[in-house]
Design an enzyme around this catalytic site. Sequence first.
Site, PDB file in Angstrom:
ATOM      1  N   CYS A  30      -7.308  10.471 -28.392  1.00 59.78           N
ATOM      2  CA  CYS A  30      -7.137  11.406 -27.326  1.00 59.78           C
ATOM      3  C   CYS A  30      -7.275  10.876 -25.887  1.00 59.78           C
ATOM      4  O   CYS A  30      -7.810  11.150 -24.995  1.00 59.78           O
ATOM      5  CB  CYS A  30      -8.032  12.941 -27.347  1.00 59.78           C
ATOM      6  SG  CYS A  30      -7.665  14.044 -26.089  1.00 59.78           S
ATOM      7  N   CYS A  33      -8.311  13.440 -23.723  1.00 59.72           N
ATOM      8  CA  CYS A  33     -10.100  13.728 -23.073  1.00 59.72           C
ATOM      9  C   CYS A  33     -10.324  12.571 -22.417  1.00 59.72           C
ATOM     10  O   CYS A  33     -11.564  12.443 -22.073  1.00 59.72           O
ATOM     11  CB  CYS A  33     -10.319  13.426 -24.854  1.00 59.72           C
ATOM     12  SG  CYS A  33     -10.035  14.342 -26.159  1.00 59.72           S
TER      13      CYS A  33
END
Length: 100
Positions: A30, A33
């Site tokens: 991600c 993230c």
Amino acid sequence: MVKTITSSNFQSEVLDFKGKVLLDFWASWCGPCRAMAPIVDKLAEEYPDIRFGKINVDEESELAAQFKIYSIPTFVVLEDGKVKAQTAGSRPKDSLEALL
């Protein structure tokens, strides 16, 4: 310091902790993230009295399900084991800091 939270240490590191805990639900694939990781690390340095933990949703799917995590990154703030705030998506540092 940001701790790695797993199902095996969740009780002791999160639920039994007296005070605030910020959990960062993330995954290695991600991009947002990964972009948030330095911000979480910086907040952990600035707020030593708050516990910071990262939960990898791919490795800890039961914890992700327990918190009803549908998108990542998701940040959950608990105090004395109870959820106080939750937000999803990339955030500027001051926005994440406001949750604390």
